[in-house]
Enzyme design. Structure first.
Site, PDB file in Angstrom:
ATOM      1  N   GLY A  89     -13.005 -21.746  23.404  1.00 58.01           N
ATOM      2  CA  GLY A  89     -14.251 -21.565  22.669  1.00 58.01           C
ATOM      3  C   GLY A  89     -13.970 -20.974  21.298  1.00 58.01           C
ATOM      4  O   GLY A  89     -12.866 -21.100  20.770  1.00 58.01           O
ATOM      5  N   ARG A  90     -14.971 -20.320  20.715  1.00 56.97           N
ATOM      6  CA  ARG A  90     -14.787 -19.753  19.372  1.00 56.97           C
ATOM      7  C   ARG A  90     -14.118 -18.388  19.386  1.00 56.97           C
ATOM      8  O   ARG A  90     -13.592 -17.946  18.363  1.00 56.97           O
ATOM      9  CB  ARG A  90     -16.124 -19.676  18.639  1.00 56.97           C
ATOM     10  CG  ARG A  90     -16.536 -21.014  18.070  1.00 56.97           C
ATOM     11  CD  ARG A  90     -17.638 -20.896  17.040  1.00 56.97           C
ATOM     12  NE  ARG A  90     -18.892 -20.490  17.641  1.00 56.97           N
ATOM     13  CZ  ARG A  90     -19.612 -19.458  17.230  1.00 56.97           C
ATOM     14  NH1 ARG A  90     -19.218 -18.698  16.252  1.00 56.97           N
ATOM     15  NH2 ARG A  90     -20.750 -19.171  17.828  1.00 56.97           N
ATOM     16  N   GLU A  93     -10.506 -17.581  17.752  1.00 61.51           N
ATOM     17  CA  GLU A  93     -10.283 -17.533  16.308  1.00 61.51           C
ATOM     18  C   GLU A  93     -10.351 -16.110  15.780  1.00 61.51           C
ATOM     19  O   GLU A  93      -9.679 -15.771  14.809  1.00 61.51           O
ATOM     20  CB  GLU A  93     -11.231 -18.464  15.559  1.00 61.51           C
ATOM     21  CG  GLU A  93     -12.659 -18.016  15.492  1.00 61.51           C
ATOM     22  CD  GLU A  93     -13.585 -19.049  14.841  1.00 61.51           C
ATOM     23  OE1 GLU A  93     -13.226 -20.239  14.751  1.00 61.51           O
ATOM     24  OE2 GLU A  93     -14.689 -18.642  14.431  1.00 61.51           O
ATOM     25  N   CYS A 119      -8.183 -25.143  25.654  1.00 58.73           N
ATOM     26  CA  CYS A 119      -9.011 -25.451  24.491  1.00 58.73           C
ATOM     27  C   CYS A 119      -8.515 -24.716  23.244  1.00 58.73           C
ATOM     28  O   CYS A 119      -7.382 -24.887  22.824  1.00 58.73           O
ATOM     29  CB  CYS A 119     -10.460 -25.132  24.831  1.00 58.73           C
ATOM     30  SG  CYS A 119     -11.679 -25.755  23.675  1.00 58.73           S
ATOM     31  N   HIS A 120      -9.355 -23.870  22.654  1.00 56.87           N
ATOM     32  CA  HIS A 120      -8.978 -23.105  21.468  1.00 56.87           C
ATOM     33  C   HIS A 120      -8.199 -21.836  21.810  1.00 56.87           C
ATOM     34  O   HIS A 120      -7.733 -21.147  20.906  1.00 56.87           O
ATOM     35  CB  HIS A 120     -10.218 -22.736  20.655  1.00 56.87           C
ATOM     36  CG  HIS A 120     -10.855 -23.897  19.966  1.00 56.87           C
ATOM     37  ND1 HIS A 120     -11.582 -24.859  20.642  1.00 56.87           N
ATOM     38  CD2 HIS A 120     -10.877 -24.254  18.657  1.00 56.87           C
ATOM     39  CE1 HIS A 120     -12.028 -25.760  19.779  1.00 56.87           C
ATOM     40  NE2 HIS A 120     -11.619 -25.419  18.569  1.00 56.87           N
ATOM     41  N   TYR A 139      -7.384 -28.244  22.457  1.00 59.66           N
ATOM     42  CA  TYR A 139      -8.452 -29.065  21.917  1.00 59.66           C
ATOM     43  C   TYR A 139      -7.851 -29.805  20.722  1.00 59.66           C
ATOM     44  O   TYR A 139      -7.084 -29.218  19.946  1.00 59.66           O
ATOM     45  CB  TYR A 139      -9.650 -28.195  21.500  1.00 59.66           C
ATOM     46  CG  TYR A 139     -10.820 -29.025  21.066  1.00 59.66           C
ATOM     47  CD1 TYR A 139     -11.562 -29.728  22.012  1.00 59.66           C
ATOM     48  CD2 TYR A 139     -11.152 -29.150  19.723  1.00 59.66           C
ATOM     49  CE1 TYR A 139     -12.629 -30.528  21.617  1.00 59.66           C
ATOM     50  CE2 TYR A 139     -12.220 -29.939  19.335  1.00 59.66           C
ATOM     51  CZ  TYR A 139     -12.951 -30.632  20.287  1.00 59.66           C
ATOM     52  OH  TYR A 139     -13.999 -31.435  19.889  1.00 59.66           O
TER      53      TYR A 139
END
Length: 193
Positions: A89-90, A93, A119-120, A139
């Site tokens: 997800g976010r 980051e 994913c991320h 991802y």
């Protein structure tokens, strides 16, 4: 099966399924799982986001659930854990900007302990400079980061997973069945049917 102690990293706007499903499954099979987020304590909640694949050029994002952390990040010591799992997800980051998160990623990878990232979540591993010479997936939008960090990015369907020694990766939550099974295999977890 020997019970393992697993560190589970998530954060605000981590992907809902990529937090809820692996956390609940790892607890369900009998492992001790500490869900943590930098700057938060046991009992605090993080906001999840649902990433869906609706036919657009990238995923869409919808509000998810609140997820309650069951351990305080400040109390985490990498040497106390058998394995490390990171949600996507976010959240990755910004989580990768935390020095202790990077130190933890390095600890688990350098020690050869089981590591699962989806994913991320792989952005944490690339920021920690621990994918050099390793085969992994992420991802697709994270693929260039894997390559720039010296890893071999493997482009696979979102329902698949890649295992390279202690490292288990998948592009997104549709890969949960294979990603989680592969992580359990690397952990040495057996389930009697």
């Amino acid at each position: 099966m020997a019970k393992k102690k697993i560190l589970f990293l998530t954060g605000d706007f981590a992907e809902d399924y990529e937090t809820m499903v692996p956390f609940q499954m790892l607890v369900m099979v009998g492992h001790e799982v500490h869900a943590v987020c930098p700057g938060k304590k046991k009992g605090d909640k993080v906001m999840m986001a649902i990433h869906d694949f609706d036919g657009y050029q990238t995923y869409s994002e919808k509000p998810g659930h609140l997820f309650e952390l069951n351990y305080s990040f400040d109390d985490v010591k990498g040497e106390d854990y058998d394995a490390f799992c990171m949600a996507g997800g976010r959240a990755p980051e910004y989580l990768r900007l935390d020095k202790k998160v990077i130190e933890l990623a390095k600890h688990f990878m350098e020690a050869g302990k089981p590591v699962a990232s989806i994913c991320h979540g792989i952005q944490i591993l690339t920021a920690a400079d621990v994918v050099r010479g390793r085969r992994l997936t992420a991802y697709p939008a994270v693929g260039p980061e894997v390559t720039l960090a010296g890893g071999e990015y493997v482009a696979i369907a979102p329902t698949e997973a890649v295992v390279d020694g202690n490292l288990v990766t998948s592009p997104a939550w549709p890969g949960h069945p294979k990603w989680i099974k592969a992580f359990l295999d690397v952990l040495g977890t057996t389930i009697k049917l």
